[in-house]
Scaffold this motif. Structure first.
Motif, mmCIF file in Angstrom:
data_model
loop_
_atom_site.group_PDB
_atom_site.id
_atom_site.type_symbol
_atom_site.label_atom_id
_atom_site.label_comp_id
_atom_site.label_asym_id
_atom_site.label_seq_id
_atom_site.Cartn_x
_atom_site.Cartn_y
_atom_site.Cartn_z
ATOM 1 N N LEU A 36 0.832 -1.202 0.000
ATOM 2 C CA LEU A 36 0.000 0.000 0.000
ATOM 3 C C LEU A 36 0.869 1.256 0.000
ATOM 4 C CD1 LEU A 36 -2.790 -1.042 2.512
ATOM 5 C CD2 LEU A 36 -3.102 -0.554 0.080
ATOM 6 N N LYS A 37 1.979 1.192 0.724
ATOM 7 C CA LYS A 37 2.851 2.361 0.790
ATOM 8 C C LYS A 37 3.452 2.651 -0.575
ATOM 9 C CE LYS A 37 6.140 4.552 3.865
ATOM 10 N NZ LYS A 37 6.854 4.439 5.155
ATOM 11 N N ARG A 38 3.813 1.593 -1.309
ATOM 12 C CA ARG A 38 4.344 1.805 -2.654
ATOM 13 C C ARG A 38 3.268 2.377 -3.575
ATOM 14 N NH1 ARG A 38 6.883 -3.124 -1.678
ATOM 15 N NH2 ARG A 38 5.223 -4.246 -2.784
ATOM 16 N N ARG A 39 2.060 1.869 -3.431
ATOM 17 C CA ARG A 39 0.985 2.316 -4.325
ATOM 18 C C ARG A 39 0.568 3.746 -4.036
ATOM 19 N NH1 ARG A 39 -4.250 -0.951 -6.424
ATOM 20 N NH2 ARG A 39 -5.168 0.747 -7.635
ATOM 21 N N PHE A 40 0.437 4.093 -2.765
ATOM 22 C CA PHE A 40 -0.131 5.394 -2.398
ATOM 23 C C PHE A 40 0.923 6.460 -2.096
ATOM 24 C CE2 PHE A 40 -3.904 2.799 -1.764
ATOM 25 C CZ PHE A 40 -4.919 3.632 -2.190
ATOM 26 N N GLY A 41 2.153 6.056 -1.835
ATOM 27 C CA GLY A 41 3.202 7.034 -1.594
ATOM 28 C C GLY A 41 2.842 8.030 -0.505
ATOM 29 N N PRO A 42 2.837 9.334 -0.817
ATOM 30 C CA PRO A 42 2.531 10.347 0.197
ATOM 31 C C PRO A 42 1.121 10.228 0.759
ATOM 32 C CG PRO A 42 2.595 11.322 -2.002
ATOM 33 C CD PRO A 42 3.149 9.949 -2.135
ATOM 34 N N GLU A 59 -4.297 1.621 6.763
ATOM 35 C CA GLU A 59 -4.276 0.602 5.714
ATOM 36 C C GLU A 59 -5.673 0.064 5.428
ATOM 37 O OE1 GLU A 59 -1.373 -2.206 7.007
ATOM 38 O OE2 GLU A 59 0.274 -0.763 6.826
ATOM 39 N N ARG A 60 -6.497 -0.030 6.464
ATOM 40 C CA ARG A 60 -7.888 -0.443 6.223
ATOM 41 C C ARG A 60 -8.602 0.575 5.347
ATOM 42 N NH1 ARG A 60 -7.656 -2.171 11.684
ATOM 43 N NH2 ARG A 60 -8.570 -0.203 12.409
ATOM 44 N N GLU A 61 -8.388 1.862 5.635
ATOM 45 C CA GLU A 61 -9.022 2.912 4.826
ATOM 46 C C GLU A 61 -8.545 2.852 3.376
ATOM 47 O OE1 GLU A 61 -8.585 7.661 4.106
ATOM 48 O OE2 GLU A 61 -8.425 6.968 6.192
ATOM 49 N N LEU A 62 -7.230 2.717 3.183
ATOM 50 C CA LEU A 62 -6.679 2.690 1.823
ATOM 51 C C LEU A 62 -7.116 1.437 1.077
ATOM 52 C CD1 LEU A 62 -3.073 4.023 2.543
ATOM 53 C CD2 LEU A 62 -5.022 5.293 1.625
ATOM 54 N N THR A 63 -7.199 0.318 1.791
ATOM 55 C CA THR A 63 -7.675 -0.917 1.164
ATOM 56 C C THR A 63 -9.118 -0.772 0.709
ATOM 57 O OG1 THR A 63 -6.179 -2.266 2.503
ATOM 58 C CG2 THR A 63 -8.064 -3.390 1.520
ATOM 59 N N GLU A 64 -9.939 -0.103 1.515
ATOM 60 C CA GLU A 64 -11.332 0.142 1.119
ATOM 61 C C GLU A 64 -11.409 1.027 -0.116
ATOM 62 O OE1 GLU A 64 -13.109 1.780 4.589
ATOM 63 O OE2 GLU A 64 -13.145 -0.132 5.688
ATOM 64 N N ARG A 65 -10.500 2.007 -0.215
ATOM 65 C CA ARG A 65 -10.480 2.854 -1.415
ATOM 66 C C ARG A 65 -10.180 2.014 -2.656
ATOM 67 N NH1 ARG A 65 -6.826 8.231 -0.308
ATOM 68 N NH2 ARG A 65 -7.344 8.562 1.903
ATOM 69 N N VAL A 66 -9.210 1.127 -2.531
ATOM 70 C CA VAL A 66 -8.848 0.278 -3.672
ATOM 71 C C VAL A 66 -10.017 -0.615 -4.055
ATOM 72 C CG1 VAL A 66 -7.316 -1.555 -4.477
ATOM 73 C CG2 VAL A 66 -6.387 0.342 -3.137
ATOM 74 N N GLN A 67 -10.712 -1.157 -3.044
ATOM 75 C CA GLN A 67 -11.855 -2.025 -3.333
ATOM 76 C C GLN A 67 -12.973 -1.260 -4.032
ATOM 77 O OE1 GLN A 67 -12.682 -3.496 0.606
ATOM 78 N NE2 GLN A 67 -11.217 -5.190 0.441
ATOM 79 N N HIS A 139 0.278 10.019 -6.440
ATOM 80 C CA HIS A 139 1.437 10.891 -6.270
ATOM 81 C C HIS A 139 1.180 12.330 -6.697
ATOM 82 C CE1 HIS A 139 4.351 7.733 -5.133
ATOM 83 N NE2 HIS A 139 3.525 6.966 -5.824
ATOM 84 N N HIS A 140 0.006 12.603 -7.254
ATOM 85 C CA HIS A 140 -0.283 13.966 -7.708
ATOM 86 C C HIS A 140 -1.590 14.520 -7.150
ATOM 87 C CE1 HIS A 140 3.063 13.558 -10.378
ATOM 88 N NE2 HIS A 140 2.497 12.610 -11.100
ATOM 89 N N VAL A 141 -2.355 13.706 -6.445
ATOM 90 C CA VAL A 141 -3.701 14.131 -6.051
ATOM 91 C C VAL A 141 -3.684 15.239 -4.997
ATOM 92 C CG1 VAL A 141 -4.002 12.454 -4.176
ATOM 93 C CG2 VAL A 141 -5.993 13.230 -5.479
ATOM 94 N N ASP A 142 -2.602 15.373 -4.249
ATOM 95 C CA ASP A 142 -2.605 16.384 -3.187
ATOM 96 C C ASP A 142 -2.685 17.800 -3.750
ATOM 97 O OD1 ASP A 142 -2.483 16.980 -0.342
ATOM 98 O OD2 ASP A 142 -0.536 17.891 -0.776
ATOM 99 N N GLY A 143 -2.228 17.995 -4.983
ATOM 100 C CA GLY A 143 -2.362 19.325 -5.577
ATOM 101 C C GLY A 143 -3.819 19.739 -5.709
#
Length: 238
Positions: A36-42, A59-67, A139-143
Motif C-alpha cells: 500500500l505504501k508503494r501504491r499510495f506514496g505520500p 491501511e484499512r481505509e486505503l484498502t477500502e479505497r482500492v476495493q 502521487h499527484h492528487v494532493d495538488g
C-alpha cells in the motif's frame, strides 16, 4: 473406531486448520503495508497521520479505497476536449497574475470537471472523487486537495489563516501535475508516453518536468510554449 478417538481427530484437524489460517494471515500481513505504501506514496503517510499514527487503521481505509475504485476504467478524451481543457488551464495560469484567487477557483472547477470527464465520480462528490483519484493518481492528487481547500476559503478566513498569494501559487503549481496526468493521452488513446517511469510505478511526463522546472514554461495545447504566469514577483493579491 471409538467416539473418543473420532472427537480427538476432529479437534486435531481443527487446530491444524486454525494454525494454517493464522500462518497465512501472518504471511500476508507484513506485505500489505509495504504494498500500500508503494501504491499510495505520500497518501499513505497522510492517511497514517490522519489516524494519529495508527498504520493498521490507515491501511484499512486505503484498502477500502482500492476495493471501491480500483477497477475504475478511465475514459479517453476526444482531441477537441483535450484542447479545450488545456486552453482553460492556460487561461487560468495567465489570470493568476492579476486575480490569483479567481484563478485558483477556476483550477479547482477545471480539475473537478476533467476528472468527471475521465470517468471518476462527479465533482459534486468531492470526497469520493478525491478518494478515487488517490487510487489511480496517488502521487499527484494532493495538488487538487490544496487547490480545493484554498478555493473554498472565504477571503477573511484566508487572510486570518495566512493563505496569501504564495500559498495560492504553490497550490496551482502542485495541481498542475494532476491536470497533466488527466489530460494527456494514454497508450490506449493512441498517444505515447514520453515520461520516465519510477520504481514505485509513477511516470513523469516530459511536459510535467519542464513545467515545474523553476516555473519557466509549459507547452500549450498546440505544441508551442506558453509563459508560466505564476511567478512570485508578478502575482498580485486579490
Amino acid at each position: 473406531m471409538s467416539t473418543g478417538l473420532i472427537i480427538a481427530l476432529i479437534v486435531i484437524a481443527a487446530v491444524v486448520v486454525i494454525i494454517a489460517a493464522a500462518m497465512t494471515l501472518r504471511a500476508r500481513g507484513p506485505r500489505r503495508g509495504p504494498s500500500l505504501k508503494r501504491r499510495f506514496g505520500p497518501e499513505y503517510d497522510r492517511a497514517v497521520a490522519r489516524h494519529d499514527g495508527d498504520a493498521q487503521a490507515a491501511e484499512r481505509e486505503l484498502t477500502e479505497r482500492v476495493q471501491r475504485h480500483g477497477d475504475l476504467r478511465q475514459r479517453a478524451l476526444e482531441p477537441a476536449q483535450r484542447e479545450r481543457y488545456e486552453a482553460r488551464w492556460t487561461a487560468a495560469q495567465e489570470r493568476f497574475v492579476d486575480s490569483p484567487r479567481e484563478a485558483v477557483a477556476e483550477a479547482d472547477r477545471l480539475l473537478a470537471e476533467l476528472a468527471g470527464a475521465r470517468g471518476f465520480p462527479d465533482g459534486g462528490q468531492y470526497e469520493e472523487q478525491l478518494a478515487a483519484l488517490s487510487v489511480h493518481h496517488a502521487h499527484h492528487v494532493d495538488g487538487y486537495r490544496r487547490v480545493h481547500r484554498v478555493a473554498h476559503l472565504r477571503v477573511e478566513d484566508a487572510r486570518d489563516g495566512g493563505t496569501g498569494t504564495e500559498d495560492m501559487r504553490e497550490a496551482m503549481v502542485a495541481a498542475r501535475a494532476l491536470f497533466e496526468e488527466l489530460v494527456r493521452p494514454a497508450r490506449h488513446d493512441g498517444g505515447g508516453h514520453t515520461g520516465v517511469r519510477h520504481e514505485d510505478g509513477r511516470e513523469d511526463s516530459g511536459r510535467h518536468r519542464a513545467g515545474l522546472n523553476g516555473g519557466r514554461k509549459a507547452p500549450s495545447a498546440r505544441g508551442g510554449h506558453m509563459p508560466w504566469a505564476l511567478h512570485r514577483r508578478q502575482a498580485k493579491e486579490s
